[in-house]
Motif scaffolding. Structure first.
Motif, short mmCIF file in Angstrom:
data_model
loop_
_atom_site.label_atom_id
_atom_site.label_comp_id
_atom_site.label_asym_id
_atom_site.label_seq_id
_atom_site.Cartn_x
_atom_site.Cartn_y
_atom_site.Cartn_z
N LEU A 97 0.80 -1.22 0.00
CA LEU A 97 0.00 0.00 0.00
C LEU A 97 0.84 1.28 0.00
O LEU A 97 0.60 2.20 0.79
N TYR A 98 1.80 1.36 -0.88
CA TYR A 98 2.61 2.57 -0.98
C TYR A 98 2.38 3.32 -2.30
O TYR A 98 2.70 4.51 -2.40
N SER A 99 1.82 2.64 -3.31
CA SER A 99 1.66 3.26 -4.62
C SER A 99 0.26 3.82 -4.79
O SER A 99 -0.68 3.45 -4.07
N LEU A 100 0.12 4.72 -5.77
CA LEU A 100 -1.20 5.26 -6.08
C LEU A 100 -2.15 4.14 -6.50
O LEU A 100 -3.33 4.15 -6.14
N HIS A 101 -1.65 3.18 -7.27
CA HIS A 101 -2.47 2.04 -7.69
C HIS A 101 -3.05 1.31 -6.49
O HIS A 101 -4.24 1.00 -6.46
#
Length: 247
Positions: free
Chosen positions: A113-117
């Motif tokens: 859960l670190y990316s915009l996706h």
């Protein structure tokens, strides 16, 4: 009759696009990414795009249940149960897809859960879960007050379209993110900018997903393709008691 023919033309196109989306994501995962397993490796992660794309296609068909002319003579309660059951299947696929992604990340010591996706995708799953629960409480429980069904109907419709848009955004960003990771890796012999066959296939998958979602949105928003309500003059569709013969 002309309007009905146009609906079936667009509906057939959406079915074809949805089937192509599932085929393309499966071929991508199997032929270019090594296939499937449940062992914490990249083959476990491959279940993630397959489950999410399949869930998106199923979701698109679930929200069309009330638009199909051949269902208009069916009991409204049966349509509600079909709609809820299909969406429960979507939720199950989303959970499996998330487990595949988190399991792979945890096994490979990759942050979650670190990316915009991941933010958009995880938010879409949360909103979808709430949408299913609130829809069940509002429209499938006979004890739900009629005023609450009326008030929530438009909200349910609005967030249904929002969730469709969020899932498409998550899918497109996820495809792009995966291609950048695997094709621009130090050991890659075919970088993304050179458009190797894998990039072509995945890019086409993204275009197919976008086209599929647009056909779904068109059928949902076109007023003349809405399910006719024979009781509209006396009682709105939203306020009719669920467990009655006229449903």
């Amino acid at each position: 009759m002309k309007s009905s023919n146009m609906f079936y033309l667009i509906y057939t196109l959406s079915l074809l696009l949805g089937l192509l989306c599932i085929i393309f994501v499966t071929v991508w995962s199997k032929c270019y990414r090594g296939g499937f397993a449940w062992d914490g490796t990249g083959m476990m992660f491959n279940w993630h795009p397959v489950c999410m794309v399949t869930g998106l296609v199923l979701y698109g068909n679930a929200i069309l249940v009330y638009r199909l002319p051949f269902t208009w003579s069916s009991s409204k309660l049966i349509l509600k149960l079909v709609h809820a059951t299909l969406n429960l299947g979507v939720l199950s696929l989303a959970v499996i897809g998330l487990q595949a992604a988190f399991g792979f990340h945890n096994n490979m010591h990759i942050p979650n859960l670190y990316s915009l996706h991941s933010w958009v995708g995880f938010a879409a799953v949360i909103f979808f879960s709430l949408q299913w629960l609130l829809g069940f409480l509002a429209f499938l429980l006979p004890c739900t007050p009629l005023w609450l069904r009326t008030a929530y109907k438009d909200v349910h419709f609005f967030f249904g379209l929002c969730i469709l848009a969020m899932t498409v955004a998550a899918s497109l960003s996820g495809i792009n993110e995966k291609l950048i990771f695997v094709l621009n890796a130090p050991n890659s012999t075919a970088p993304y900018k050179k458009l190797p066959p894998e990039a072509y296939l995945a890019n086409i998958l993204g275009v197919l997903l976008l086209c599929f979602s647009l056909t779904i949105a068109w059928m949902i928003l076109k007023r003349e393709w809405q399910r006719p309500n024979p009781h509209a003059s006396a009682l709105s569709d939203a306020t009719e008691p669920l467990l009655t013969e006229n449903q």
